[in-house]
Write a protein that holds these residues in place. Structure first.
Motif, PDB file in Angstrom:
ATOM      1  N   ASN A 186       0.818  -1.208   0.000  1.00 62.41           N
ATOM      2  CA  ASN A 186       0.000   0.000   0.000  1.00 62.41           C
ATOM      3  C   ASN A 186       0.857   1.266   0.000  1.00 62.41           C
ATOM      4  O   ASN A 186       2.076   1.200  -0.125  1.00 62.41           O
ATOM      5  CB  ASN A 186      -0.949  -0.021   1.202  1.00 62.41           C
ATOM      6  CG  ASN A 186      -1.984  -1.136   1.102  1.00 62.41           C
ATOM      7  OD1 ASN A 186      -2.246  -1.663   0.014  1.00 62.41           O
ATOM      8  ND2 ASN A 186      -2.556  -1.506   2.223  1.00 62.41           N
TER       9      ASN A 186
ATOM     10  N   LEU B  10      -3.314  -3.648  -4.222  1.00 52.02           N
ATOM     11  CA  LEU B  10      -3.731  -3.097  -2.923  1.00 52.02           C
ATOM     12  C   LEU B  10      -3.895  -4.213  -1.903  1.00 52.02           C
ATOM     13  O   LEU B  10      -4.680  -5.144  -2.100  1.00 52.02           O
ATOM     14  CB  LEU B  10      -5.054  -2.343  -3.075  1.00 52.02           C
ATOM     15  CG  LEU B  10      -5.639  -1.782  -1.775  1.00 52.02           C
ATOM     16  CD1 LEU B  10      -4.887  -0.532  -1.353  1.00 52.02           C
ATOM     17  CD2 LEU B  10      -7.130  -1.495  -1.922  1.00 52.02           C
TER      18      LEU B  10
ATOM     19  N   PHE C 144      -5.226  -5.745   1.499  1.00 51.43           N
ATOM     20  CA  PHE C 144      -6.387  -5.528   2.355  1.00 51.43           C
ATOM     21  C   PHE C 144      -6.032  -5.551   3.840  1.00 51.43           C
ATOM     22  O   PHE C 144      -6.879  -5.229   4.679  1.00 51.43           O
ATOM     23  CB  PHE C 144      -7.452  -6.602   2.114  1.00 51.43           C
ATOM     24  CG  PHE C 144      -8.089  -6.595   0.752  1.00 51.43           C
ATOM     25  CD1 PHE C 144      -7.616  -5.794  -0.277  1.00 51.43           C
ATOM     26  CD2 PHE C 144      -9.184  -7.411   0.495  1.00 51.43           C
ATOM     27  CE1 PHE C 144      -8.210  -5.803  -1.540  1.00 51.43           C
ATOM     28  CE2 PHE C 144      -9.784  -7.430  -0.755  1.00 51.43           C
ATOM     29  CZ  PHE C 144      -9.293  -6.636  -1.770  1.00 51.43           C
TER      30      PHE C 144
ATOM     31  N   LEU D  48      -3.407  -0.420   5.887  1.00 50.75           N
ATOM     32  CA  LEU D  48      -4.423   0.496   5.354  1.00 50.75           C
ATOM     33  C   LEU D  48      -4.648   1.700   6.260  1.00 50.75           C
ATOM     34  O   LEU D  48      -4.745   2.837   5.791  1.00 50.75           O
ATOM     35  CB  LEU D  48      -5.762  -0.234   5.184  1.00 50.75           C
ATOM     36  CG  LEU D  48      -5.904  -1.234   4.039  1.00 50.75           C
ATOM     37  CD1 LEU D  48      -7.204  -2.036   4.198  1.00 50.75           C
ATOM     38  CD2 LEU D  48      -5.902  -0.515   2.695  1.00 50.75           C
TER      39      LEU D  48
ATOM     40  N   LEU E 263     -14.479   0.941   3.875  1.00 50.00           N
ATOM     41  CA  LEU E 263     -14.015   0.755   2.501  1.00 50.00           C
ATOM     42  C   LEU E 263     -13.479   2.053   1.913  1.00 50.00           C
ATOM     43  O   LEU E 263     -12.645   2.027   1.008  1.00 50.00           O
ATOM     44  CB  LEU E 263     -15.147   0.195   1.643  1.00 50.00           C
ATOM     45  CG  LEU E 263     -15.677  -1.182   2.055  1.00 50.00           C
ATOM     46  CD1 LEU E 263     -16.741  -1.666   1.062  1.00 50.00           C
ATOM     47  CD2 LEU E 263     -14.558  -2.196   2.189  1.00 50.00           C
TER      48      LEU E 263
ATOM     49  N   MET F 259      -9.772   2.136   1.940  1.00 54.13           N
ATOM     50  CA  MET F 259      -9.172   1.402   0.824  1.00 54.13           C
ATOM     51  C   MET F 259      -9.171   2.270  -0.435  1.00 54.13           C
ATOM     52  O   MET F 259      -8.214   2.276  -1.202  1.00 54.13           O
ATOM     53  CB  MET F 259      -9.934   0.097   0.577  1.00 54.13           C
ATOM     54  CG  MET F 259      -9.984  -0.823   1.786  1.00 54.13           C
ATOM     55  SD  MET F 259     -10.877  -2.358   1.475  1.00 54.13           S
ATOM     56  CE  MET F 259      -9.670  -3.230   0.472  1.00 54.13           C
TER      57      MET F 259
ATOM     58  N   HIS G 203      -6.312   4.738  -0.537  1.00 53.59           N
ATOM     59  CA  HIS G 203      -5.071   4.135  -1.046  1.00 53.59           C
ATOM     60  C   HIS G 203      -5.147   3.951  -2.558  1.00 53.59           C
ATOM     61  O   HIS G 203      -4.175   4.243  -3.270  1.00 53.59           O
ATOM     62  CB  HIS G 203      -4.814   2.791  -0.360  1.00 53.59           C
ATOM     63  CG  HIS G 203      -4.208   2.905   1.001  1.00 53.59           C
ATOM     64  ND1 HIS G 203      -2.850   2.945   1.220  1.00 53.59           N
ATOM     65  CD2 HIS G 203      -4.795   2.996   2.231  1.00 53.59           C
ATOM     66  CE1 HIS G 203      -2.609   3.039   2.525  1.00 53.59           C
ATOM     67  NE2 HIS G 203      -3.769   3.066   3.155  1.00 53.59           N
TER      68      HIS G 203
ATOM     69  N   SER H 244      -5.215  -9.010  -2.046  1.00 53.89           N
ATOM     70  CA  SER H 244      -5.996  -9.030  -0.810  1.00 53.89           C
ATOM     71  C   SER H 244      -5.242  -9.505   0.431  1.00 53.89           C
ATOM     72  O   SER H 244      -5.481  -9.015   1.524  1.00 53.89           O
ATOM     73  CB  SER H 244      -7.227  -9.922  -1.003  1.00 53.89           C
ATOM     74  OG  SER H 244      -6.852 -11.282  -1.096  1.00 53.89           O
TER      75      SER H 244
ATOM     76  N   LEU I 245     -16.827  -4.081  -2.320  1.00 52.47           N
ATOM     77  CA  LEU I 245     -15.702  -3.232  -2.709  1.00 52.47           C
ATOM     78  C   LEU I 245     -15.906  -2.680  -4.116  1.00 52.47           C
ATOM     79  O   LEU I 245     -15.675  -1.496  -4.352  1.00 52.47           O
ATOM     80  CB  LEU I 245     -14.394  -4.027  -2.639  1.00 52.47           C
ATOM     81  CG  LEU I 245     -13.126  -3.281  -3.063  1.00 52.47           C
ATOM     82  CD1 LEU I 245     -12.917  -2.025  -2.231  1.00 52.47           C
ATOM     83  CD2 LEU I 245     -11.906  -4.199  -2.968  1.00 52.47           C
TER      84      LEU I 245
END
Length: 353
Positions: A231, A259, A261, A266, A278, A281, A284, A301, A321
């Protein structure tokens, strides 16, 4: 965006083989088809539009997970890394996990793919497409004989380290706050590994390398730079995340980032707590897209290997997502790129298709 129009997700990293190995090895493989206590199986994949991804072979260390989770829930932490693992100890574990992967293929649960064209065909057929990936090269010997054999078996992606050191290089500890600039880079063995992987067409995964190792790969690899599950350090200053300078190098090489998870990578505060919306996320993703461009960002993930946001604890939750992406303003073409098209693009380049 309806369930019928949602693009399939091809994912940069999961640890389901480790979980099945710990649950009994090939004896536990049937649960991948009928339903298991974990993030990924055939039933959840169908429900969530999970098309497959990189299935990691990982050699576990003896780690007190309760202690690790407690420490990473704190405002600051610096976890000691486990000791290196010898090749003689790592190889049987790696073989056991690879055997599980091919057992799943024999059962019709997935297809182990060696080309991007085969991945496309498998996705179009509605089957799970799997890449044999090694996370941490403890199972590779200094002469690279094991690499040659595993390539013939289907190995197409490898990370020289998983944080703890190997004969090939040094990784980053789980440290917050911290830069990834920790320790030495690749060894001479590591440089030979990079060169041979380039020749064979095995992708090099940068996700657990420290910054010195990252720049060593950047200098010596002729292939796109890829971090399968990392990330943005600008948002979460964790040692495992990538700085904007590193992202610039990935962009210049025409590589990409998946990315991660995992919540500790995060959250702004770096804590291993699952109450992550979310929208975090998407922050990012926005930053990665800004730094890398729309063609160089995907998903990685870390399912079955990390604490992930509570809204998407299994791959069955992936529609949430994708819906969040659409509500955030991402168009259908961009969502398709993020879900799988960018991975196929970079694999075509890396594998010489």
């Amino acid at each position: 965006m309806t369930g019928q129009t949602m693009p399939l997700v091809f994912d940069g990293h999961n640890d389901v083989l480790l979980k099945l190995y710990r649950a009994g090895g090939k004896a536990a493989a049937p649960t991948f088809l009928t339903g298991r206590d974990g993030a990924i199986d055939v039933l959840r994949a169908r429900a969530g539009g999970f098309g497959g991804g990189f299935f990691a072979v990982y050699i576990p260390s003896s780690v007190d997970m309760d202690f690790k989770m407690q420490e990473m829930a704190k405002a600051k932490y610096d976890l000691p890394l486990p000791d290196p693992i010898d090749w003689e100890d790592a190889l049987p574990v790696a073989m056991s996990q690879i055997a599980i992967l091919f057992d799943l293929q024999d059962r019709g649960a997935l297809t182990v793919c060696r080309t991007a064209a085969q991945i496309r065909k498998t996705l179009e057929a509605g089957h799970i497409a799997a890449i044999l990936h090694i996370e941490g090269a403890e199972a590779i010997d200094a002469e690279l004989n094991t690499l040659e054999v595993l390539y013939q078996a289907g190995l197409r992606s490898i990370g020289p380290v998983w944080s703890r050191s190997t004969i090939f290089g040094y990784g980053v500890p789980f440290r917050y706050p911290s830069t990834p600039d920790i320790g030495d880079g690749l060894t001479d063995h590591g440089l030979r590994l990079i060169r041979r992987c380039n020749e064979l067409g095995i992708m090099i995964d940068l996700s657990h390398l420290n910054e010195a190792g990252f720049w060593d790969v950047a200098r010596h690899s002729a292939k796109p730079l890829v971090a399968t599950h990392s990330n943005a350090h600008a948002i979460c200053p964790h040692s495992r995340n990538l700085t904007d300078k590193q992202l610039a190098a990935i962009r210049e090489s025409d590589g990409m980032v998946g990315l991660n998870f995992a919540v500790a990578f995060l959250r702004d505060d770096g804590r291993m707590l699952p109450d992550v919306p979310l929208t975090q996320m998407l922050r990012h993703l926005d930053h990665l897209i800004e730094q890398l461009g729309e063609d160089r960002v995907g998903l990685g993930s870390d399912y079955d290997g990390a604490v992930v946001p509570q809204d998407i604890t299994t791959c069955a939750g992936l529609p949430k997502l994708r819906q969040a992406m659409a509500q955030h303003g991402y168009g259908e073409a961009l969502i398709a790129k993020l879900c799988h098209e960018n991975w196929l693009r970079v694999l075509e380049i890396t594998w010489g298709e």
